[in-house]
Write a protein that holds these residues in place. Structure first.
Motif, PDB file in Angstrom:
ATOM      1  N   UNK A   1      11.988   0.660   5.923  1.00 15.48           N
ATOM      2  CA  UNK A   1      12.694   1.658   6.029  1.00 15.48           C
ATOM      3  C   UNK A   1      13.093   2.480   4.701  1.00 15.48           C
ATOM      4  N   UNK A   2      12.654   1.760   3.524  1.00 20.69           N
ATOM      5  CA  UNK A   2      13.198   2.449   2.234  1.00 20.69           C
ATOM      6  C   UNK A   2      11.973   3.465   1.736  1.00 20.69           C
TER       7      UNK A   2
ATOM      8  N   UNK B   1       7.037   6.905   9.202  1.00 20.11           N
ATOM      9  CA  UNK B   1       8.201   7.259  10.384  1.00 20.11           C
ATOM     10  C   UNK B   1       8.371   6.041  11.256  1.00 20.11           C
ATOM     11  N   UNK B   2       9.383   5.600  11.765  1.00 18.26           N
ATOM     12  CA  UNK B   2       9.529   4.373  12.591  1.00 18.26           C
ATOM     13  C   UNK B   2      10.195   4.731  13.834  1.00 18.26           C
TER      14      UNK B   2
ATOM     15  N   UNK C   1      13.787  -4.745  11.410  1.00 21.74           N
ATOM     16  CA  UNK C   1      12.806  -3.815  10.847  1.00 21.74           C
ATOM     17  C   UNK C   1      13.116  -4.132   9.232  1.00 21.74           C
ATOM     18  N   UNK C   2      11.785  -4.314   8.369  1.00 26.49           N
ATOM     19  CA  UNK C   2      12.008  -4.859   7.264  1.00 26.49           C
ATOM     20  C   UNK C   2      12.558  -3.589   6.171  1.00 26.49           C
TER      21      UNK C   2
ATOM     22  N   UNK D   1       0.929  -1.288   0.021  1.00 33.90           N
ATOM     23  CA  UNK D   1       0.138   0.033   0.142  1.00 33.90           C
ATOM     24  C   UNK D   1       0.857   1.293   0.080  1.00 33.90           C
ATOM     25  N   UNK D   2       2.078   1.290   0.478  1.00 39.39           N
ATOM     26  CA  UNK D   2       2.770   2.378   0.744  1.00 39.39           C
ATOM     27  C   UNK D   2       3.673   2.472  -0.491  1.00 39.39           C
ATOM     28  N   UNK D   3       3.943   1.422  -1.186  1.00 37.77           N
ATOM     29  CA  UNK D   3       4.626   1.625  -2.367  1.00 37.77           C
ATOM     30  C   UNK D   3       3.828   1.873  -3.550  1.00 37.77           C
ATOM     31  N   UNK D   4       2.383   1.580  -3.571  1.00 38.14           N
ATOM     32  CA  UNK D   4       1.611   1.651  -4.454  1.00 38.14           C
ATOM     33  C   UNK D   4       0.705   3.020  -4.440  1.00 38.14           C
TER      34      UNK D   4
END
Length: 312
Positions: free
Chosen positions: A267-268, A273-274, A262-263, A242-245
């Motif tokens: 992070x990419x 915000x992590x 953390x994946x 969902x974030x990528x798309x």
């Protein structure tokens, strides 16, 4: 005769003397190897265990601890404690419901503000000598949805409605007549009605992947997700997609499936915000958490009802 408490947690050390001053003997075992060694060596001495949700206590460990009578979980979640095994032995389980609600709610709002106002990237670019005055969404007046309206969810709701004039809605198994917020019968319907979705429900099988691809789709391209509860409530693969798309605008996360890993895919992303599972950590929260553990222990060993029982 003093009671022996096996302490598996690693975040409240400064306040454990509260237990020692009350006469409890502590066996500290904050690492997996120390835990295994302590259970093997002291299995017939331990009266109580202090743990937290992700650390839990397994059926095999419960079977080994032949004197165990009470398990105290710091924090609200208890997903890795084998409640069935505990109940079969008549072992009481308590949690820390409400003890750290304030700091967790504060952190949820901090993540929400940082995400919508793009604070981390603005700070980083300014430190690089840049002057990127990016226009970011307002927070005040937004529609906030909360999954789970326990002590933490209610603390978030108060901050959002009273501090930021946000319209608050929520999903829980049943509506709560005493709160002034709008109830929705499913995470899907809630996500469809709000701008920001905050996850504040306990983990475990009953809430696993409540936030899935369909919920994220309903949240929409201008919607944001904040998770300060348990990573298991959100389908991480669906979230990354969902974030990528561009299915949602962004996500702020304090919890992850395989902590401390953390994946890289999260992070990419520039729209995340992590933070490293620190929402519930503050000196005040640690003090109040241990104080609640002490009150539960004192009540139990005095033959009185515990304050925050967990039912199997």
């Amino acid at each position: 005769m003093s009671k022996t408490v096996l302490v598996l947690v690693e975040t409240v050390d400064d306040y454990l003397p509260l237990l020692e001053r009350a006469g409890y003997r502590l066996i500290r075992a904050p690492s997996p190897q120390m835990r295994a060694d302590a259970i093997a060596r002291h299995g017939d001495e331990i009266d109580a265990v202090l743990t937290r949700g992700p650390l839990g206590l397994s059926a095999a460990e419960i079977a080994t601890l032949t004197k165990l009578r009470i398990i105290c979980v710091i924090g609200a979640g208890y997903e890795q404690v084998d409640l069935v095994a505990a109940a079969a032995r008549g072992i009481i389980v308590t949690n820390g419901a409400g003890a750290n609600a304030g700091p967790v709610a504060d952190h949820a709002m901090a993540l929400l503000l940082a995400l919508l106002r793009d604070i981390p990237r603005a700070d980083a670019s300014t430190r690089r000598g840049e002057w990127n005055r990016v226009i970011s969404p307002s927070v005040s007046g937004k529609r906030l949805g909360i999954i789970g309206l326990g002590a933490v969810g209610q603390a978030i709701a108060r901050r959002a409605s009273q501090g930021f004039d946000m319209n608050v809605s929520y999903h829980s198994r049943t509506p709560r007549a005493e709160v002034p917020y709008t109830w929705y019968d499913s995470p899907l319907h809630l996500a469809d009605a709000v701008d920001i979705l905050v996850v504040a429900t306990p983990g475990g099988n009953g809430t696993r992947h409540l936030v899935d691809a369909a919920v994220l789709e309903a949240l929409g391209a201008e919607g944001y997700l904040v998770n300060i509860a348990r990573a298991s409530v959100v389908d991480t693969d669906a979230l990354v997609g969902a974030l990528r798309g561009g299915v949602i605008a962004g996500a702020a996360l304090d919890v992850f499936d395989d902590e401390p890993a953390v994946p890289d895919a999260l992070k990419a992303q520039g729209n995340t915000v992590l933070t490293p599972h620190v929402a519930g950590q503050s000196p005040e929260a640690a003090r109040d958490t241990v104080a609640l553990v002490l009150r539960n222990l004192q009540a139990f060993f005095a033959g009185e009802p515990v304050l925050t029982p967990v039912r199997a």
